[in-house]
Scaffold this active site. Structure first.
Site, PDB file in Angstrom:
ATOM      1  N   SER A   9      -5.876   9.632  20.448  1.00 13.28           N
ATOM      2  CA  SER A   9      -5.959   8.610  21.482  1.00 13.28           C
ATOM      3  C   SER A   9      -5.591   7.268  20.854  1.00 13.28           C
ATOM      4  CB  SER A   9      -7.353   8.578  22.084  1.00 13.28           C
ATOM      5  OG  SER A   9      -8.296   8.531  21.068  1.00 13.28           O
ATOM      6  N   LYS A  15       2.963   2.191  29.337  1.00 15.24           N
ATOM      7  CA  LYS A  15       1.950   3.249  29.272  1.00 15.24           C
ATOM      8  C   LYS A  15       1.695   3.755  30.685  1.00 15.24           C
ATOM      9  CE  LYS A  15      -2.656   4.089  27.328  1.00 15.24           C
ATOM     10  NZ  LYS A  15      -3.364   4.491  28.520  1.00 15.24           N
TER      11      LYS A  15
HETATM   12  S1  IVH Z   1       1.243   7.618  22.286  1.00 18.85           S
HETATM   13  C1  IVH Z   1      -0.986   8.653  18.718  1.00 18.85           C
HETATM   14  N1  IVH Z   1       2.854   6.632  24.081  1.00 18.85           N
HETATM   15  O1  IVH Z   1      -1.952   7.032  26.709  1.00 18.85           O
HETATM   16  C2  IVH Z   1      -0.382   8.173  19.947  1.00 18.85           C
HETATM   17  N2  IVH Z   1       0.733   7.441  24.803  1.00 18.85           N
HETATM   18  O2  IVH Z   1      -4.503   6.288  25.237  1.00 18.85           O
HETATM   19  C3  IVH Z   1      -0.886   8.822  21.170  1.00 18.85           C
HETATM   20  N3  IVH Z   1       0.354   7.316  27.210  1.00 18.85           N
HETATM   21  O3  IVH Z   1      -3.177  10.184  25.744  1.00 18.85           O
HETATM   22  C4  IVH Z   1      -0.246   8.503  22.423  1.00 18.85           C
HETATM   23  N4  IVH Z   1       2.327   6.435  27.714  1.00 18.85           N
HETATM   24  O4  IVH Z   1      -1.784   9.997  27.894  1.00 18.85           O
HETATM   25  C5  IVH Z   1       1.640   7.188  23.844  1.00 18.85           C
HETATM   26  N5  IVH Z   1       4.398   5.771  25.543  1.00 18.85           N
HETATM   27  C6  IVH Z   1       3.219   6.320  25.331  1.00 18.85           C
HETATM   28  C7  IVH Z   1       2.294   6.588  26.381  1.00 18.85           C
HETATM   29  C8  IVH Z   1       1.046   7.147  26.069  1.00 18.85           C
HETATM   30  C9  IVH Z   1       1.162   6.873  28.205  1.00 18.85           C
HETATM   31  C10 IVH Z   1      -1.026   7.829  27.391  1.00 18.85           C
HETATM   32  C11 IVH Z   1      -1.243   9.237  26.850  1.00 18.85           C
HETATM   33  C12 IVH Z   1      -2.272   9.106  25.773  1.00 18.85           C
HETATM   34  C13 IVH Z   1      -2.957   7.835  26.153  1.00 18.85           C
HETATM   35  C14 IVH Z   1      -3.531   7.177  24.914  1.00 18.85           C
END
Ligand code: IVH
Length: 678
Positions: A83, A119
């Site tokens: 997360s 995001k």
């Molecule tokens: S990276 C180690 N990139 O946000 C990195 N997450 O709070 C993990 N999410 O569980 C996630 N867009 O559901 C990443 N461009 C993006 C994202 C993204 C949406 C969501 C995803 C993740 C949550 C993390």
């Protein structure tokens, strides 16, 4: 009505309820409102009351709630789905940049490039391709273990089922977000509160033909295992994803200075309402994968990424009451019980008031009309009071000076870090027997990062607690499942599922056990540090003996991350006989496995100490490296020390002298880098 007829009406109602249970629990798509559902249930109960001969094993009086089949197979992720830490302001992001630069020991003026990605507020999924063929699709689950939802994911058009491209990695785990666009959501809205719930519900349909009917979309942004890895940057990977046929977000951008970052954040937030999917912020990821690798992780989130949330959604409501809850560490948290209000698709009926100072500063009173803010997964909070709407007779809220649970006089502790009195009021719980604290500790005990007992949530703890079935963690392993199956809301299947989940949780590693006990100031990281020292439960149990404890605690003080605060907390905890009983009764019920250190690491079994600054990396990075390679960091030179690493910048002569006296191997900066590159 005749008896036969009554029985028929009664059976029909039960069948109707069953149908609604199925729609709700199996298909995540309720047909009627909660109110109508409750009224059918009540009619059944009324009939039973009136005609005692009525019986049906599916009656809500025997089996309230539904026992969903365990729908999907559980599969472990090859690399965990982590997360993100959250940032809410420019300052938070500046802090994030500073921490990264400190960790890497690079100059403030040097630039780090970030991939800034919108995001999307959906549901994350991992798609595993072998030789270009989509083989396995998993939900995030708890981050370590997900659910096999391959068939449901295959119904999504955006997800390539086969990738025919030269130089495609043999193993490719693509991670991304499943979501529903705002316009599509409008068409199916009636069953769900918001697009995110709709995506989650649709993805977890038992019958993938149901999933097919929902216009789900997929955007790719991340990776798990990739072999061979043919990219060095996140931005290169995003380009490849596009080439391989995945959707990537057209608003992805590279940014580097805090000014760029702010500008982009403001710009996208401005566009937010006209974008056809829900966005709750931006994600910044260090673009260079080598740097990502050096930065590594803290607990469940990477040091190299952060979510920069957009300003939260707001709503107004009235405070019906202020309740003071006692947490597992004794902290008294005031919670405003408010008239339920829908804020951005989520019904809010509680909002935190943080602490006494906060109530005073904002002058919050029962009966007040307040502005509530809700930001993503963060607990809703009260922003301010609309004083014009205040009733003349509204009285100031008196914060209790006694624990609402056990009556102890509350305290505000002195914080040695900030050199100030804490804002938090606490129940001192000197005897470790405050009821509410015990109950909250149980909730912590079964939670995801602790024993992780599947299906055993806070509500069930509360339920069993109210029925006097559990008081201490060990009681969970003495539950009577026959009795449970006859409780309201339970049946034989759900009771046996719980029994299985509890049984499964008995095997637990030492670090998890230490964390689960809930000793104050011993979080996940410290629990790992302690477990690394104790290795096995036998050695850990030496803490029970007063003499041995003294020696051990003295040694622990030398470990990095363990200070006076932790050692004092361990001493207080283990000098209490209640706690000793709790822990020893518990460990008798469990199969505690030894803490696994990487036995192949170049520092395996070695202790290392640092003095002086290193020029190419920070102390934090050097320490993280030693730990990853199986070594232990010490803070003082003693005979137990294997290496003293002497950095070029201002080493302590005294430490070097002592190490020489003790014949400890001394490494200068160059030999240290030599070790790293071996
Ligand atoms: S990276 C180690 N990139 O946000 C990195 N997450 O709070 C993990 N999410 O569980 C996630 N867009 O559901 C990443 N461009 C993006 C994202 C993204 C949406 C969501 C995803 C993740 C949550 C993390």
């Amino acid at each position: 009505m005749e008896r036969k007829e009554i029985q028929k009406v009664y059976n029909n109602k039960i069948n109707e309820l069953k149908k609604h249970d199925e729609a709700y629990f199996e298909h995540d798509s309720p047909i009627i409102s909660d109110k109508d559902y409750d009224s059918i249930k009540q009619e059944i109960l009324d009939l039973e009351k009136k005609y005692s001969y009525l019986k049906n094993k599916n009656s809500p009086s025997r089996k309230v709630g539904y026992e969903p089949s365990s729908k999907f197979k559980k599969v472990e992720h090859d690399t965990p789905m982590l997360s993100l830490a959250n940032g809410f302001s420019k300052e938070n992001i500046e802090d994030f940049l500073k921490k990264i630069k400190n960790f890497l020991n690079i100059n403030d003026s040097e630039k780090i490039v970030f991939s800034a990605e919108p995001k999307i507020d959906g549901i994350s999924a991992s798609l595993k391709y072998i030789d270009g063929i989509f083989k396995l699709g998993l939900s995030r689950g708890d981050g370590k273990i997900g659910e096999d939802i391959t068939n449901n994911l295959k119904t999504i058009e955006d997800i390539p089922k086969r990738i025919n491209m030269p130089n495609l990695p043999k193993i490719l785990d693509v991670r991304g977000e499943v979501y529903i666009s705002k316009s599509d959501f409008k068409k199916i809205k009636k069953n769900f509160a918001n697009p995110r719930n709709a995506a989650g519900g649709s993805l977890r349909q038992k019958d993938y033909n149901e999933t097919k009917k929902i216009p789900l979309k997929f955007v790719a942004y991340g990776f798990g295992v990739v072999e061979p890895k043919n990219f060095d940057k996140q931005s290169e990977y995003l380009k490849l994803l596009k080439k391989w046929g995945f959707n990537t977000n057209p608003l992805n951008k590279l940014v580097s200075t805090i000014e760029d970052i702010e500008k982009n954040h403001i710009e996208i937030e401005r566009q937010r309402s006209s974008i056809d999917y829900d966005l709750d912020g931006l994600v910044y990821k260090v673009d260079d994968l080598k740097l990502q690798n050096r930065l590594g992780f803290v607990s469940n989130s990477p040091r190299w990424a952060i979510a920069h949330k957009f300003s939260a959604e707001k709503g107004f409501s009235i405070i019906k009451n202020i309740e003071v809850q006692v947490g597992r560490t004794g902290a008294l948290t005031p919670v405003a019980k408010i008239e339920p209000v829908n804020i951005g698709g989520v019904v809010v009926s509680n909002a935190t008031l943080h602490n006494e100072d906060e109530i005073n500063r904002k002058d919050i009173r029962i009966g007040d009309t307040v502005c509530i803010q809700r930001a993503g997964d963060v607990i809703p909070q009260v922003l301010y009071v609309d004083k014009e709407k205040r009733n003349k007779n509204a009285k100031k809220f008196n914060f209790p000076n006694k624990c609402p649970s056990c009556g102890s006089k509350t305290v505000k502790e002195f914080n040695y870090n900030t050199k100030k009195k804490d804002a938090v009021t606490r129940c001192p719980d000197l005897k470790f027997n405050c009821k509410e604290i015990l109950r909250e500790k149980l909730k912590h005990f079964v939670s995801k990062d602790a024993l992780n007992i599947d299906g055993f949530g806070k509500k069930i703890i509360q339920n069993f607690w109210d029925l006097n079935m559990i008081k201490y963690p060990a009681d969970i392993f003495n539950l009577n499942f026959n009795k449970i199956s006859s409780l309201d809301g339970w049946g034989s299947l759900s009771a046996s599922n719980l029994e299985k989940a509890i049984k499964k949780s008995k095997k637990i590693s030492l670090d998890k056990l230490i964390f689960s006990i809930g000793i104050r100031h011993i979080g996940q990281e410290n629990a790992k540090t302690l477990a690394k020292y104790f290795i096995n439960i036998k050695k850990f149990e030496e803490l029970y003996s007063k003499e041995k404890r003294k020696k051990i605690l003295n040694y622990l003080l030398e470990l990095d991350g363990i200070g006076e605060t932790q050692v004092n907390s361990l001493e207080t905890f283990f000098s209490n006989s209640n706690n000793l009983n709790t822990v020893s009764n518990l460990s008798k019920k469990l199969n505690v496995t030894d803490f696994k250190t990487s036995k192949s690491g170049i520092f395996y079994g070695k202790t290392i100490m640092f003095t002086g600054g290193l020029s190419k990396m920070s102390r934090a990075e050097a320490k993280a490296f030693v730990e990853k390679e199986g070594g232990k960091i010490l803070g003082t030179a003693s005979k137990k020390l294997d290496y003293l690493v002497v950095g070029d910048s201002k080493p302590t002569t005294k430490k070097v002298e002592k190490a020489k006296q003790l014949n400890i191997k001394i490494l200068d900066e160059n030999s240290w880098y030599g070790l790293l590159n071996r």
